[in-house]
Scaffold this active site. Structure first.
Site, PDB file in Angstrom:
ATOM      1  N   HIS A  75       0.797  -1.224   0.000  1.00  0.00           N
ATOM      2  CA  HIS A  75       0.000   0.000   0.000  1.00  0.00           C
ATOM      3  C   HIS A  75       0.839   1.287   0.000  1.00  0.00           C
ATOM      4  CE1 HIS A  75      -3.576  -2.429   0.869  1.00  0.00           C
ATOM      5  NE2 HIS A  75      -2.929  -2.975   1.890  1.00  0.00           N
ATOM      6  N   ASP A  76       1.618   1.491   1.057  1.00  0.00           N
ATOM      7  CA  ASP A  76       2.205   2.805   1.312  1.00  0.00           C
ATOM      8  C   ASP A  76       3.213   3.282   0.267  1.00  0.00           C
ATOM      9  OD1 ASP A  76       0.623   3.094   3.545  1.00  0.00           O
ATOM     10  OD2 ASP A  76       2.119   2.321   4.923  1.00  0.00           O
TER      11      ASP A  76
END
Length: 301
Positions: free
Chosen positions: A232-233
């Site tokens: 995700h990040d």
């Protein structure tokens, strides 16, 4: 080279995002926030990554809880430490301050983008202290929200759900905002093949990342029944450092605060006739996942 402040709650994928940011940008500071784990743990993990990279990036501790209510953590994904069973890097580093908001305000500059990959509490507090702050930075790139399915609830993504009031402040602030939500980040997946590639490289960051992915994949077996995980990040970092890899569209987005089933939902206006009229965010929809993974792996190896 972009200049970044990374606001984060490490977290397995936050740690990878921090390494990626240091490889492809000038990171002028890190601010920590309660999220994936309590603030003490997320701050310690941010310091650990700076020690691993042997960089002098300062870490400023931030909000210990959301604007409203009690902290929400993600121990089932990240463990109580935020990094699960990953081997700790020995170091003697300490935070530069416990005033993340003050640092965000003082460090503002027209060429600085804030990459926010945790709950948005620190940013909301900065805006509440000085509403003009958003006009003094280049913008904010967040990993948060979704133009589709949620993960903390049916429709709410964890970072937004952990502090929806803060997210609402940020989305309504007028800042130049890029949103990398679950609809995008689920396209960038790690698996055991990625881990094996890293294990073949004799570098501290590669060994560390291999441990991170191995630990995370093991947790995904329990949660999802498979040894793979969305990365995700790093997507919010790539939106700044490698924007050509993402397809981004202007949209009007707001955060639901009251719904009994929809609290924390990022409500994206997808009406064809209204998509540009009231747009307050650039929403990422697609990523060139193979190319993006190569960028991530190159930064780790």
């Amino acid at each position: 080279m972009p200049r970044l402040i990374v606001d984060c709650d490490p977290g397995h994928d936050d740690a990878i995002a921090l390494i990626l940011a240091h490889r492809h940008a000038e990171v002028v500071g890190i601010t920590s926030v309660s999220g994936n784990a309590p603030l003490e743990a997320t701050t310690a993990n941010a310091l650990l990554v700076t020690a691993l990279l042997d960089v002098d990036t300062q870490v400023h501790a931030g909000a210990v809880k959301p604007l409203v209510g009690e902290p929400l953590h993600a121990a089932v994904v990240h463990g109580v430490t935020g990094l699960g069973e990953v081997e700790r890097v020995e170091h003697s580093r300490v935070p530069a301050s416990d005033d993340a908001v003050g640092f965000l305000l003082d460090a503002a500059a027209p060429d600085i983008t804030v990459v926010a990959i945790g709950p948005l509490t620190n940013l909301a507090l900065a805006i509440e202290r000085d509403a003009d702050w958003v006009s003094r930075i280049a913008g904010i790139s967040i990993m948060g929200g979704s133009a589709g399915v949620g993960n903390a609830t049916r429709v709410a993504e964890f970072n937004i759900f952990a502090d929806p009031e803060a997210a609402a402040v940020v989305f309504r602030s007028g800042v130049r905002l890029t949103m990398c939500g679950l609809n995008l980040t689920h396209q960038l997946q790690t698996d055991d093949g990625v881990t094996e590639r890293l294990r073949r490289v004799d570098r501290p960051t590669a060994r560390f990342a291999a441990q991170i992915f191995d630990d995370l994949h093991g947790r995904m077996v329990t949660l999802l029944g498979r040894r793979s995980a969305a990365l995700h990040d790093p997507c919010a970092v790539l939106a700044v450092t490698h924007p050509h890899l993402l397809t981004i569209e202007p949209r009007a987005v707001d955060v639901e605060l009251a719904g009994s089933l929809t609290r924390g939902m990022t409500v994206v206006d997808e009406r064809i006739s209204r998509r540009r009229d009231d747009a307050n965010a650039e929403v990422a929809y697609r990523i060139d996942a193979p190319a993006a993974m190569e960028v991530v792996l190159d930064s780790l190896m």
